[in-house]
Motif scaffolding. Structure first.
Motif, PDB file in Angstrom:
ATOM      1  N   ARG A  50       0.827  -1.214   0.000  1.00 18.22           N
ATOM      2  CA  ARG A  50       0.000   0.000   0.000  1.00 18.22           C
ATOM      3  C   ARG A  50       0.853   1.254   0.000  1.00 18.22           C
ATOM      4  O   ARG A  50       0.607   2.193  -0.750  1.00 18.22           O
TER       5      ARG A  50
ATOM      6  N   PHE B 130      -8.148   0.345  -9.768  1.00 13.81           N
ATOM      7  CA  PHE B 130      -8.145   1.437  -8.808  1.00 13.81           C
ATOM      8  C   PHE B 130      -6.716   1.839  -8.426  1.00 13.81           C
ATOM      9  O   PHE B 130      -6.386   3.015  -8.338  1.00 13.81           O
ATOM     10  N   MET B 131      -5.866   0.848  -8.226  1.00 17.67           N
ATOM     11  CA  MET B 131      -4.477   1.146  -7.842  1.00 17.67           C
ATOM     12  C   MET B 131      -3.725   1.780  -9.004  1.00 17.67           C
ATOM     13  O   MET B 131      -2.898   2.662  -8.817  1.00 17.67           O
TER      14      MET B 131
ATOM     15  N   ILE C 118     -12.841  -3.927  -4.186  1.00 19.41           N
ATOM     16  CA  ILE C 118     -12.109  -2.743  -3.729  1.00 19.41           C
ATOM     17  C   ILE C 118     -13.133  -1.684  -3.380  1.00 19.41           C
ATOM     18  O   ILE C 118     -14.018  -1.360  -4.171  1.00 19.41           O
TER      19      ILE C 118
ATOM     20  N   ASN D 153     -14.205   2.026  -1.085  1.00 14.45           N
ATOM     21  CA  ASN D 153     -13.801   3.270  -0.457  1.00 14.45           C
ATOM     22  C   ASN D 153     -14.720   3.418   0.760  1.00 14.45           C
ATOM     23  O   ASN D 153     -15.910   3.665   0.596  1.00 14.45           O
TER      24      ASN D 153
ATOM     25  N   ALA E  24     -11.020   5.727   3.437  1.00 13.84           N
ATOM     26  CA  ALA E  24      -9.810   5.046   2.980  1.00 13.84           C
ATOM     27  C   ALA E  24     -10.221   3.908   2.045  1.00 13.84           C
ATOM     28  O   ALA E  24     -11.346   3.407   2.135  1.00 13.84           O
ATOM     29  N   TRP E  25      -9.288   3.530   1.153  1.00  8.37           N
ATOM     30  CA  TRP E  25      -9.608   2.411   0.245  1.00  8.37           C
ATOM     31  C   TRP E  25      -9.112   1.093   0.829  1.00  8.37           C
ATOM     32  O   TRP E  25      -8.087   1.046   1.488  1.00  8.37           O
ATOM     33  N   PHE E  26      -9.888   0.062   0.571  1.00  9.57           N
ATOM     34  CA  PHE E  26      -9.537  -1.282   1.054  1.00  9.57           C
ATOM     35  C   PHE E  26      -9.872  -2.323   0.002  1.00  9.57           C
ATOM     36  O   PHE E  26     -10.824  -2.150  -0.748  1.00  9.57           O
ATOM     37  N   LYS E  27      -9.095  -3.388   0.027  1.00  8.08           N
ATOM     38  CA  LYS E  27      -9.495  -4.586  -0.707  1.00  8.08           C
ATOM     39  C   LYS E  27     -10.096  -5.506   0.351  1.00  8.08           C
ATOM     40  O   LYS E  27      -9.448  -5.775   1.370  1.00  8.08           O
TER      41      LYS E  27
END
Lengths: 167, 420
Positions: free
Chosen positions: A93, A144-145, B24, B26, B153-156
């Motif tokens: 990350r 997204f990344m 994914i 947010n 925050a972004w998460f998988k």
């Protein structure tokens, strides 16, 4: 755009204390951190490496602490990118967020030997071993990344959102 | 198909009925945490964003705990950046030296992290709060900066591994031993990118302090979070502390797990993790002759009152070995006060231990007990990487507080039974 440099090999489970020991964390200055990059894994690393070189690690690269100082130290030392069989998730990350190019490829991590000349085409995820004449594929990043990376890191990406919210 | 507790908390924070592993998202965050090492980097990034303020002055928690009380001028400058930021933006939960604690001991104690919360912290041991049934995970400074501005925050969404602990605990076996045993079994990348859900009859009877220890070390298996379903023990703990509402989630019976791993704890002895990875575990009976120079009892892993009580039980009326320095670091001011009230501090000092104000200090080789070349320590902390507590030529062995205390008395790593 591509990254080209000499490979420096490290083993598996390279932790963030090895990448940047905590004794240097009383500063967040990238220049200072860069001077101690990988110090506890290889005390002479910074003297031996050249700008543009590539770190190649095994499984779980960057495990341990959440210190962003770890990818910052690697980037500030002049390393162009990191290839590993797998990355610890916070390091993964952080590297994306600060714009340190990383590539996950178990195949490359296994085949590349120290000193091999490596060229990476990031847009295609292709890793070329110029010394051995081999080619390896890196796992593609989720969309997204990719958008964070193409914005130049998370801060540029979020800045756009902060401005949108204001309008 | 049902959902796990982790999936339910994440779904609730994106306003959806469900999320699936691999999605994914947010998500809104309830708490954003930083310390004196990570917050200065976050603050520098935050200022680049051009935000008018933070998303919520009450939901950002700043705890200078790593190199505090400031160990040198550089560290003092770092703390100053955090202090000035807190003043400038009116951060309510800024904890100054003298009123602070080690962040992961302090936040639950202060009722700042509650069941059902989504918490991010710029510290890898943020996963500790899974003990109260929250989704809590460590991030870096840039993530912290973005979350301070946006509250998101972004998460998988991670897959979950379910751990079931059954059987009867042996004497001196604690949460620390269960988690060390688990890491020894699955390895330091055994739960990489995954959620670790701790369940079973043994867990139901485990104290909150023991649960904090287990959740704390989920990251040492590569885990994204470690989590316990809130039960009566948990609610008894949080109800006394909470100053806002919270939500209780539990996993569905038909939830989908990447893996289910069952342990019979009656086979588990106190564990010791040998250098230089937490996965290098051995039962105490298999340790052999390992002489030590230092013992450390404390940290976000084992610096709570129950840990100090068990250490005192072992140390009462005894003297620390002449070749050993025992350093005890209570996790918070409140824990230190409680230890004074119960007479534990007197037992420690009479035994010949140094008792410190709360700090992360020696755990990460910061200050308050750095190891020289060739020195060896037994420690109740969470990491034994090369150079973790000082010189790259030093060694760290991880264990529970009773083993660390007994080893300090004997001068070599040993079982508490040997000194009782």
């Amino acid at each position: 755009m591509s990254y080209k440099g000499k490979a420096w090999k490290f083993g598996k489970n390279i932790d963030t204390d090895a990448i940047i020991p905590a004794r240097y964390l009383n500063t967040s200055d990238p220049g200072e951190l860069g001077k101690h990059c990988m110090e506890d894994a290889d005390p002479q690393f910074v003297e031996k490496m050249s700008t543009g070189d590539i770190i190649v690690g095994g499984d779980n690269f960057g495990c341990g602490s959440s210190r962003e100082h770890a990818p910052i130290a690697i980037k500030a030392a002049g390393i162009s990118s990191v290839i590993a069989a797998s990355f610890a998730r916070i390091f993964y990350r952080n590297a994306i967020n600060i714009g340190l190019p990383i590539f996950e490829s178990a195949e490359a991590a296994k085949a590349i030997e120290e000193g091999d000349e490596i060229e990476i085409e990031p847009s295609k995820g292709i890793i070329r071993n110029l010394t051995k004449g081999e080619t390896y594929n890196a796992s593609p990043f989720p969309e997204f990344m990719q958008s964070i990376m193409s914005a130049g890191g998370l801060i540029s990406y979020v800045k756009e959102q902060v401005e949108q919210r204001r309008n | 198909m049902g959902m796990t507790i982790t999936e339910k908390i994440l779904a609730a924070h994106v306003g959806r009925d469900r999320v699936r592993p691999g999605d994914i998202i947010n998500a809104k965050v309830d708490v954003v945490l930083g310390n004196d090492v990570t917050a200065p980097v976050a603050i520098k990034e935050f200022e680049k964003l051009g935000a008018e303020g933070v998303f919520d002055k009450e939901r950002i928690v700043l705890v200078p705990d790593h190199f505090t009380p400031n160990k040198d001028i550089k560290a003092a400058e770092q703390s100053k950046i955090v202090r000035e930021f807190a003043r400038k933006y009116g951060i309510v939960n800024y904890f100054e030296v003298g009123r602070m604690g080690i962040e992961h001991c302090l936040l639950p104690e202060a009722g700042l992290v509650l069941p059902g919360d989504l918490i991010i912290g710029a510290d890898s041991h943020t996963c500790t709060y899974g003990a109260v049934g929250a989704f809590a995970t460590g991030v870096g400074s840039t993530d912290m900066a973005a979350a301070m501005a946006l509250g998101e925050a972004w998460f998988k969404v991670p897959e979950t591994i379910k751990f079931i602990y059954k059987g009867k605990l042996n004497p001196w076996v604690t949460g620390k031993d269960l988690i060390l045993y688990t890491i020894g079994d699955i390895g330091v990348s055994g739960a990489l990118y995954k959620s670790m859900e701790f369940t079973g009859d043994v867990i139901k009877n485990l104290s909150m302090d023991a649960r904090f220890t287990m959740a704390n070390m989920a990251i040492e298996a590569g885990g994204k979070n470690g989590i316990f379903e809130p039960d009566e023990v948990c609610l008894e703990y949080v109800n006394r502390r909470a100053q806002r509402g919270f939500a209780i989630y539990s996993s569905d019976k038909n939830a989908d797990y990447a893996q289910v791993i069952e342990y019979d704890v009656s086979n588990i002895e106190p564990q010791v993790a040998f250098p230089h990875l937490p996965e290098n575990t051995r039962p105490i009976s298999d340790v052999g002759e390992v002489k030590i120079d230092q013992a450390v009892i404390g940290s976000c892993t084992n610096g709570r009152i129950e840990d100090l009580r068990v250490a005192a039980e072992v140390l009462k009326g005894k003297t620390i070995h002449k070749n050993v320095r025992l350093i005890i670091l209570p996790g918070t001011q409140e824990i230190l006060l409680q230890a004074i009230r119960e007479g534990l501090v007197e037992i420690f000092i009479r035994a010949g231990a140094a008792v410190s104000t709360p700090t992360c200090g020696p755990c990460l080789g910061g200050h308050m007990g750095i190891l020289a070349n060739g020195e060896r320590a037994i420690s109740t902390t969470n990491r034994n990487f090369v150079g973790r507590m000082g010189h790259p030529g030093s060694e760290v062995y991880l264990a529970n507080p009773a083993v660390a205390a007994a080893s300090a008395v004997r001068g070599r790593i040993c079982s508490p039974e040997e000194v009782m």
